[in-house]
Design a protein around this motif. Structure first.
Motif, PDB file in Angstrom:
ATOM      1  N   TRP A  40       8.713 -63.025 -34.617  1.00  0.00           N
ATOM      2  CA  TRP A  40       9.422 -61.938 -35.261  1.00  0.00           C
ATOM      3  C   TRP A  40       8.212 -61.120 -35.779  1.00  0.00           C
ATOM      4  O   TRP A  40       8.604 -59.744 -35.239  1.00  0.00           O
ATOM      5  CB  TRP A  40      10.171 -62.393 -36.498  1.00  0.00           C
ATOM      6  CG  TRP A  40      10.786 -61.270 -36.916  1.00  0.00           C
ATOM      7  CD1 TRP A  40      12.037 -60.638 -36.633  1.00  0.00           C
ATOM      8  CD2 TRP A  40      10.614 -60.851 -38.504  1.00  0.00           C
ATOM      9  NE1 TRP A  40      12.234 -59.635 -37.727  1.00  0.00           N
ATOM     10  CE2 TRP A  40      11.534 -59.900 -38.688  1.00  0.00           C
ATOM     11  CE3 TRP A  40       9.469 -61.221 -39.367  1.00  0.00           C
ATOM     12  CZ2 TRP A  40      11.539 -59.305 -39.915  1.00  0.00           C
ATOM     13  CZ3 TRP A  40       9.601 -60.757 -40.514  1.00  0.00           C
ATOM     14  CH2 TRP A  40      10.356 -59.615 -40.624  1.00  0.00           C
ATOM     15  N   ILE A  41       7.207 -61.298 -36.247  1.00  0.00           N
ATOM     16  CA  ILE A  41       6.204 -60.381 -36.787  1.00  0.00           C
ATOM     17  C   ILE A  41       5.724 -59.644 -35.469  1.00  0.00           C
ATOM     18  O   ILE A  41       5.485 -58.491 -35.561  1.00  0.00           O
ATOM     19  CB  ILE A  41       5.025 -60.998 -37.527  1.00  0.00           C
ATOM     20  CG1 ILE A  41       5.532 -61.486 -38.892  1.00  0.00           C
ATOM     21  CG2 ILE A  41       3.910 -60.180 -37.569  1.00  0.00           C
ATOM     22  CD1 ILE A  41       6.094 -60.066 -39.798  1.00  0.00           C
ATOM     23  N   ASN A  42       5.483 -60.577 -34.500  1.00  0.00           N
ATOM     24  CA  ASN A  42       4.922 -59.751 -32.983  1.00  0.00           C
ATOM     25  C   ASN A  42       5.832 -58.657 -32.640  1.00  0.00           C
ATOM     26  O   ASN A  42       5.406 -57.719 -31.973  1.00  0.00           O
ATOM     27  CB  ASN A  42       4.687 -60.655 -32.184  1.00  0.00           C
ATOM     28  CG  ASN A  42       3.298 -61.445 -32.390  1.00  0.00           C
ATOM     29  OD1 ASN A  42       2.453 -60.955 -33.211  1.00  0.00           O
ATOM     30  ND2 ASN A  42       3.052 -62.561 -31.501  1.00  0.00           N
ATOM     31  N   GLU A  43       7.077 -58.760 -32.990  1.00  0.00           N
ATOM     32  CA  GLU A  43       8.120 -57.619 -32.598  1.00  0.00           C
ATOM     33  C   GLU A  43       7.904 -56.263 -33.327  1.00  0.00           C
ATOM     34  O   GLU A  43       7.971 -55.225 -32.821  1.00  0.00           O
ATOM     35  CB  GLU A  43       9.536 -57.992 -32.834  1.00  0.00           C
ATOM     36  CG  GLU A  43       9.825 -59.048 -31.808  1.00  0.00           C
ATOM     37  CD  GLU A  43      11.048 -59.600 -32.017  1.00  0.00           C
ATOM     38  OE1 GLU A  43      12.044 -58.854 -32.776  1.00  0.00           O
ATOM     39  OE2 GLU A  43      11.688 -60.782 -31.634  1.00  0.00           O
ATOM     40  N   ILE A  44       7.391 -56.537 -34.622  1.00  0.00           N
ATOM     41  CA  ILE A  44       7.083 -55.469 -35.697  1.00  0.00           C
ATOM     42  C   ILE A  44       5.607 -54.911 -35.276  1.00  0.00           C
ATOM     43  O   ILE A  44       5.296 -53.768 -35.352  1.00  0.00           O
ATOM     44  CB  ILE A  44       7.377 -55.778 -37.056  1.00  0.00           C
ATOM     45  CG1 ILE A  44       8.749 -56.315 -37.058  1.00  0.00           C
ATOM     46  CG2 ILE A  44       6.972 -54.816 -38.127  1.00  0.00           C
ATOM     47  CD1 ILE A  44       9.117 -56.998 -38.614  1.00  0.00           C
ATOM     48  N   ILE A  45       4.660 -55.871 -35.347  1.00  0.00           N
ATOM     49  CA  ILE A  45       3.345 -55.593 -35.250  1.00  0.00           C
ATOM     50  C   ILE A  45       2.828 -56.339 -33.838  1.00  0.00           C
ATOM     51  O   ILE A  45       2.486 -57.539 -33.965  1.00  0.00           O
ATOM     52  CB  ILE A  45       2.402 -55.911 -36.502  1.00  0.00           C
ATOM     53  CG1 ILE A  45       2.765 -55.600 -37.583  1.00  0.00           C
ATOM     54  CG2 ILE A  45       0.868 -55.651 -36.119  1.00  0.00           C
ATOM     55  CD1 ILE A  45       2.210 -56.025 -38.900  1.00  0.00           C
ATOM     56  N   PRO A  46       2.773 -55.618 -32.827  1.00  0.00           N
ATOM     57  CA  PRO A  46       2.383 -56.169 -31.531  1.00  0.00           C
ATOM     58  C   PRO A  46       1.117 -56.931 -31.585  1.00  0.00           C
ATOM     59  O   PRO A  46       0.246 -56.656 -32.159  1.00  0.00           O
ATOM     60  CB  PRO A  46       2.484 -55.144 -30.559  1.00  0.00           C
ATOM     61  CG  PRO A  46       3.326 -53.880 -31.287  1.00  0.00           C
ATOM     62  CD  PRO A  46       3.004 -54.075 -32.678  1.00  0.00           C
ATOM     63  N   ASP A  47       1.021 -58.298 -31.102  1.00  0.00           N
ATOM     64  CA  ASP A  47      -0.160 -58.947 -31.014  1.00  0.00           C
ATOM     65  C   ASP A  47      -0.766 -59.436 -32.535  1.00  0.00           C
ATOM     66  O   ASP A  47      -1.851 -59.758 -32.343  1.00  0.00           O
ATOM     67  CB  ASP A  47      -1.332 -58.322 -30.062  1.00  0.00           C
ATOM     68  CG  ASP A  47      -0.593 -58.150 -28.727  1.00  0.00           C
ATOM     69  OD1 ASP A  47       0.393 -58.816 -28.143  1.00  0.00           O
ATOM     70  OD2 ASP A  47      -0.870 -56.900 -28.057  1.00  0.00           O
ATOM     71  N   LYS A  48       0.098 -59.250 -33.480  1.00  0.00           N
ATOM     72  CA  LYS A  48      -0.577 -59.926 -34.494  1.00  0.00           C
ATOM     73  C   LYS A  48      -0.929 -61.183 -34.817  1.00  0.00           C
ATOM     74  O   LYS A  48      -1.901 -61.681 -35.432  1.00  0.00           O
ATOM     75  CB  LYS A  48       0.548 -59.659 -35.671  1.00  0.00           C
ATOM     76  CG  LYS A  48       0.075 -59.874 -37.254  1.00  0.00           C
ATOM     77  CD  LYS A  48      -0.758 -59.196 -37.611  1.00  0.00           C
ATOM     78  CE  LYS A  48      -1.190 -59.889 -39.318  1.00  0.00           C
ATOM     79  NZ  LYS A  48      -2.300 -58.985 -39.991  1.00  0.00           N
ATOM     80  N   PHE A  49      -0.178 -62.072 -34.095  1.00  0.00           N
ATOM     81  CA  PHE A  49      -0.237 -63.478 -33.846  1.00  0.00           C
ATOM     82  C   PHE A  49      -0.404 -63.986 -32.308  1.00  0.00           C
ATOM     83  O   PHE A  49       0.327 -63.393 -31.609  1.00  0.00           O
ATOM     84  CB  PHE A  49       0.803 -64.481 -34.644  1.00  0.00           C
ATOM     85  CG  PHE A  49       0.818 -64.358 -35.904  1.00  0.00           C
ATOM     86  CD1 PHE A  49      -0.152 -64.760 -36.856  1.00  0.00           C
ATOM     87  CD2 PHE A  49       1.951 -63.561 -36.589  1.00  0.00           C
ATOM     88  CE1 PHE A  49       0.036 -64.818 -38.165  1.00  0.00           C
ATOM     89  CE2 PHE A  49       2.044 -63.467 -38.052  1.00  0.00           C
ATOM     90  CZ  PHE A  49       1.050 -63.935 -38.874  1.00  0.00           C
ATOM     91  N   ASP A  50      -1.315 -64.682 -32.169  1.00  0.00           N
ATOM     92  CA  ASP A  50      -1.722 -65.173 -30.966  1.00  0.00           C
ATOM     93  C   ASP A  50      -0.736 -66.672 -30.928  1.00  0.00           C
ATOM     94  O   ASP A  50      -1.093 -67.440 -31.519  1.00  0.00           O
ATOM     95  CB  ASP A  50      -3.140 -65.535 -30.652  1.00  0.00           C
ATOM     96  CG  ASP A  50      -3.233 -66.277 -29.027  1.00  0.00           C
ATOM     97  OD1 ASP A  50      -2.327 -66.524 -28.351  1.00  0.00           O
ATOM     98  OD2 ASP A  50      -4.685 -66.344 -28.784  1.00  0.00           O
ATOM     99  N   PRO A  51       0.446 -66.448 -30.021  1.00  0.00           N
ATOM    100  CA  PRO A  51       1.224 -67.710 -29.859  1.00  0.00           C
ATOM    101  C   PRO A  51       0.383 -68.936 -29.666  1.00  0.00           C
ATOM    102  O   PRO A  51       1.041 -70.144 -29.969  1.00  0.00           O
ATOM    103  CB  PRO A  51       2.070 -67.355 -28.798  1.00  0.00           C
ATOM    104  CG  PRO A  51       2.108 -65.864 -29.051  1.00  0.00           C
ATOM    105  CD  PRO A  51       0.775 -65.413 -29.000  1.00  0.00           C
ATOM    106  N   ALA A  52      -0.624 -68.726 -28.816  1.00  0.00           N
ATOM    107  CA  ALA A  52      -1.449 -70.082 -28.372  1.00  0.00           C
ATOM    108  C   ALA A  52      -2.027 -70.661 -29.589  1.00  0.00           C
ATOM    109  O   ALA A  52      -2.572 -71.872 -29.779  1.00  0.00           O
ATOM    110  CB  ALA A  52      -2.380 -69.748 -27.252  1.00  0.00           C
ATOM    111  N   LYS A  53      -2.500 -69.949 -30.433  1.00  0.00           N
ATOM    112  CA  LYS A  53      -3.053 -70.282 -31.949  1.00  0.00           C
ATOM    113  C   LYS A  53      -2.270 -70.642 -32.896  1.00  0.00           C
ATOM    114  O   LYS A  53      -2.820 -71.491 -33.923  1.00  0.00           O
ATOM    115  CB  LYS A  53      -4.091 -69.106 -32.142  1.00  0.00           C
ATOM    116  CG  LYS A  53      -5.105 -68.931 -31.127  1.00  0.00           C
ATOM    117  CD  LYS A  53      -6.011 -68.128 -31.702  1.00  0.00           C
ATOM    118  CE  LYS A  53      -7.244 -67.729 -30.656  1.00  0.00           C
ATOM    119  NZ  LYS A  53      -8.219 -66.754 -31.046  1.00  0.00           N
TER     120      LYS A  53
END
Length: 179
Positions: free
Chosen positions: A1-14
């Protein structure tokens, strides 16, 4: 959800598995969202993830507080929701720079936590009112106190009877701290 607001904030692999969280929005005086805190439900997982959209203190409740009346400053956003006219500093470190003479600090009930004890002493020395929880309160924070069955009226009575400042605060603090 945060990645939709701030693209690439979290690396899903990590970040591992995605899990349900309670999203708490930080709103300013104009109801503009400047951050979110995501509280996890898994007792073994990461409890809070806080993302700020602006460079400002993580203060929750700015959209509802009246700084011209007595107001409470608590550690967590959930705790602030049980009190009228309250904000949370989202941690024990303070945000005292935004407080005025109407502020009443309500830290978690942890007289053996050296960091909490130190912060309370600092705010007493700076002239603020603080709540020093009585010994019969065994719960860690306001949320846990409510979950134990104490209603908000009784909670407010406990807080009112244990709010101290000046010399009374210094005397009770010296007796209260267990460190």
């Amino acid at each position: 959800w945060i990645n939709e607001i701030i693209p690439d904030k979290f690396d899903p692999a990590k970040i591992g598995k995605d899990e349900p969280r309670l999203i708490i929005h930080f709103l300013d005086e104009n109801n503009k969202c400047f951050g979110v805190s995501a509280r996890g439900f898994d007792p073994n997982g990461i409890r809070y993830i806080t993302i700020m959209f602006d460079e400002r203190p993580k203060i929750f409740g700015l959209d509802k507080v009246n700084f011209n009346e007595p107001y409470y400053i608590v550690e967590g956003a959930l705790d602030s929701m049980f009190l009228s006219n309250a904000i949370s500093m989202n941690g024990a470190e303070g945000n005292g720079n935004s407080a005025n003479e109407c502020a009443i600090y309500v830290f978690d009930a942890e007289p053996r936590n050296k960091e909490i004890v130190k912060q309370i002493g600092k705010f007493i020395d700076d002239g603020y009112s603080v709540v020093l929880w009585p010994e019969y309160v065994k719960e860690k924070d306001i949320n846990d106190i409510i979950l134990s069955g104490i209603d908000t009226l009784e909670l407010m009575d406990i807080i009112s009877k244990n709010t101290v400042d000046d010399l009374e605060a210094k005397l009770r603090y010296s007796q209260w701290k267990k460190c």
